[in-house]
Design a protein around this motif. Structure first.
Motif, short mmCIF file in Angstrom:
data_model
loop_
_atom_site.label_atom_id
_atom_site.label_comp_id
_atom_site.label_asym_id
_atom_site.label_seq_id
_atom_site.Cartn_x
_atom_site.Cartn_y
_atom_site.Cartn_z
N GLU A 172 0.82 -1.21 0.00
CA GLU A 172 0.00 0.00 0.00
C GLU A 172 0.86 1.27 0.00
N ASP A 173 1.44 1.55 -1.14
CA ASP A 173 2.27 2.73 -1.34
C ASP A 173 1.84 3.37 -2.66
N VAL A 174 1.39 4.61 -2.60
CA VAL A 174 0.81 5.26 -3.77
C VAL A 174 1.78 5.29 -4.95
N GLU A 175 3.02 5.73 -4.70
CA GLU A 175 3.96 5.86 -5.81
C GLU A 175 4.33 4.51 -6.40
N LEU A 176 4.48 3.50 -5.54
CA LEU A 176 4.77 2.16 -6.04
C LEU A 176 3.62 1.66 -6.92
N LYS A 177 2.41 1.83 -6.44
CA LYS A 177 1.26 1.35 -7.21
C LYS A 177 1.12 2.12 -8.53
N ARG A 178 1.39 3.41 -8.52
CA ARG A 178 1.30 4.18 -9.76
C ARG A 178 2.35 3.73 -10.77
N ARG A 179 3.56 3.43 -10.29
CA ARG A 179 4.60 2.94 -11.20
C ARG A 179 4.21 1.59 -11.79
N VAL A 180 3.68 0.72 -10.94
CA VAL A 180 3.27 -0.61 -11.40
C VAL A 180 2.15 -0.51 -12.43
N ALA A 234 -6.76 -2.67 -12.67
CA ALA A 234 -7.42 -2.70 -11.36
C ALA A 234 -6.40 -2.69 -10.25
N SER A 235 -6.69 -1.93 -9.22
CA SER A 235 -5.87 -1.93 -8.00
C SER A 235 -6.61 -2.66 -6.90
N ASN A 236 -5.88 -3.48 -6.16
CA ASN A 236 -6.45 -4.20 -5.02
C ASN A 236 -6.33 -3.39 -3.73
N THR A 237 -6.00 -2.10 -3.84
CA THR A 237 -5.85 -1.29 -2.64
C THR A 237 -7.09 -1.35 -1.76
N SER A 238 -6.87 -1.32 -0.44
CA SER A 238 -7.98 -1.34 0.50
C SER A 238 -8.35 0.05 0.98
N SER A 239 -7.55 1.08 0.62
CA SER A 239 -7.86 2.41 1.17
C SER A 239 -7.34 3.57 0.33
N LEU A 240 -6.38 3.36 -0.56
CA LEU A 240 -5.78 4.48 -1.29
C LEU A 240 -6.72 4.98 -2.39
N SER A 241 -6.55 6.25 -2.73
CA SER A 241 -7.42 6.90 -3.70
C SER A 241 -7.22 6.34 -5.11
N ILE A 242 -8.28 5.84 -5.71
CA ILE A 242 -8.22 5.36 -7.09
C ILE A 242 -8.01 6.56 -8.03
N THR A 243 -8.58 7.69 -7.69
CA THR A 243 -8.39 8.91 -8.49
C THR A 243 -6.91 9.25 -8.57
N GLU A 244 -6.22 9.17 -7.43
CA GLU A 244 -4.79 9.46 -7.40
C GLU A 244 -4.00 8.40 -8.17
N LEU A 245 -4.36 7.14 -8.02
CA LEU A 245 -3.65 6.07 -8.73
C LEU A 245 -3.83 6.19 -10.24
N ALA A 246 -4.98 6.71 -10.67
CA ALA A 246 -5.28 6.82 -12.10
C ALA A 246 -4.63 8.03 -12.77
N ARG A 247 -4.07 8.94 -11.97
CA ARG A 247 -3.50 10.17 -12.52
C ARG A 247 -2.36 9.84 -13.49
N GLY A 248 -2.44 10.40 -14.72
CA GLY A 248 -1.42 10.15 -15.73
C GLY A 248 -1.61 8.86 -16.50
N LEU A 249 -2.64 8.10 -16.16
CA LEU A 249 -2.94 6.84 -16.84
C LEU A 249 -4.22 6.98 -17.65
N PRO A 250 -4.54 6.01 -18.49
CA PRO A 250 -5.85 6.04 -19.18
C PRO A 250 -6.96 5.78 -18.16
N GLY A 251 -7.41 6.84 -17.51
CA GLY A 251 -8.29 6.73 -16.35
C GLY A 251 -9.61 6.06 -16.62
#
Length: 274
Positions: A87-95, A109-126
């Motif tokens: 559960e690390d935002v930058e790690l998940k975004r890189r992956v 898809a992210s299996n995160t249990s709490s992190l923002s999907i909006t933040e993870l999708a930034r810079g990706l095909p959201g």
């Protein structure tokens, strides 16, 4: 259907098991030769355990023919990618960025249990990024939380829901908000249970028994915290406290146990001895 799972720890191995049993071809990605070996072994052990309990329609050996474990994700014609890294935002975004390049047509898809999907999708095909929050142990737990963000395409959400339901799971759909639905409620109860133990209200065993017998929980909140990992629960609570306020602030007892390395079942000791 080809599905990529990134991360071969407890959750990733469980998701790979579920997908294999559901008829998917699975590419499981881990970093480093030792982790690749450990990831394959974890999936094998999970399937063997299910077979011993008569929970598989096919033999583990047959299912494992559809599993490929790799160190680096190359071009894969996958329809779905599920990341299950820490559960690390930058790690998940890189992956997820790596997955977007390697699997250009896949739902991400992210299996995160709490992190923002909006933040993870930034810079990706959201439009094709969403949350698929599985629960541990993945092959057994019935629920999957499908998390929407504003940029998600409705047809992608519908497709993902269908895939998960085809695996025999029940889907709830939630808006992208801190802790989603389940972690937010689960952590709130878990933190209060720890405060009660800290204050000497009752023993860990009695607090858990009260929730099991009084409220019908299959497992008490303290034993569940041991199963999830005290370090994982601490990180989620700190994130929720930062986003939602001090009512989610972790008790000192939780911080102390994590500092001592008492992380729950994975270390042999948490609120209980394993």
């Amino acid at each position: 259907m080809i599905t990529v799972v990134i991360g071969g720890g407890t959750m990733g191995a469980g998701i790979a098991h579920l997908l294999l049993a559901g008829g998917h071809e699975v590419v499981l990605a881990e970093s480093g030769a030792e982790r690749v070996t450990a990831a394959r072994a974890a999936v094998e052990a999970s399937l063997a355990k299910a077979a011993a309990r008569n929970r598989l329609d096919r033999s583990p050996e047959d299912l494992l023919k559809a599993l490929t474990v790799v160190e680096q994700l190359a071009d894969v014609p996958a329809e779905l990618v599920v990341e299950a890294v820490p559960e690390d935002v930058e790690l998940k975004r890189r992956v997820l960025a790596t997955a977007a390049n390697a699997c250009p047509d896949a739902v991400l898809a992210s299996n995160t249990s709490s992190l923002s999907i909006t933040e993870l999708a930034r810079g990706l095909p959201g439009e094709r990024v969403l949350g698929l929050h599985f629960f541990n142990p993945v092959p057994v737990q019935q629920l999957v939380e499908l998390v929407h963000h504003d940029g998600l395409a409705p047809e992608v959400a519908a497709k993902a829901r269908g895939w998960v339901e085809d695996l025999g799971k029940t889907v709830i759909e939630v808006r992208d908000a801190p802790g989603f639905a389940t972690s937010r409620l689960g952590v709130a109860v878990g933190m209060e249970a720890i405060r009660m133990l800290e204050d000497g209200v009752a023993s860990a065993e009695d607090i858990d028994t009260g929730m099991r017998l009084g409220y019908g929980w299959p497992m008490g909140p303290l034993r569940l915290t041991d199963l999830v990992g005290l370090d994982v629960r601490l990180a989620i609570a700190e994130h929720l406290a930062a986003e939602l306020g001090p009512r989610f602030a972790p008790p000192e007892l939780l911080r102390d146990k994590v500092a001592r390395g008492e992380l729950g079942r994975k270390t042999g000791r948490g609120f209980f001895t394993w």
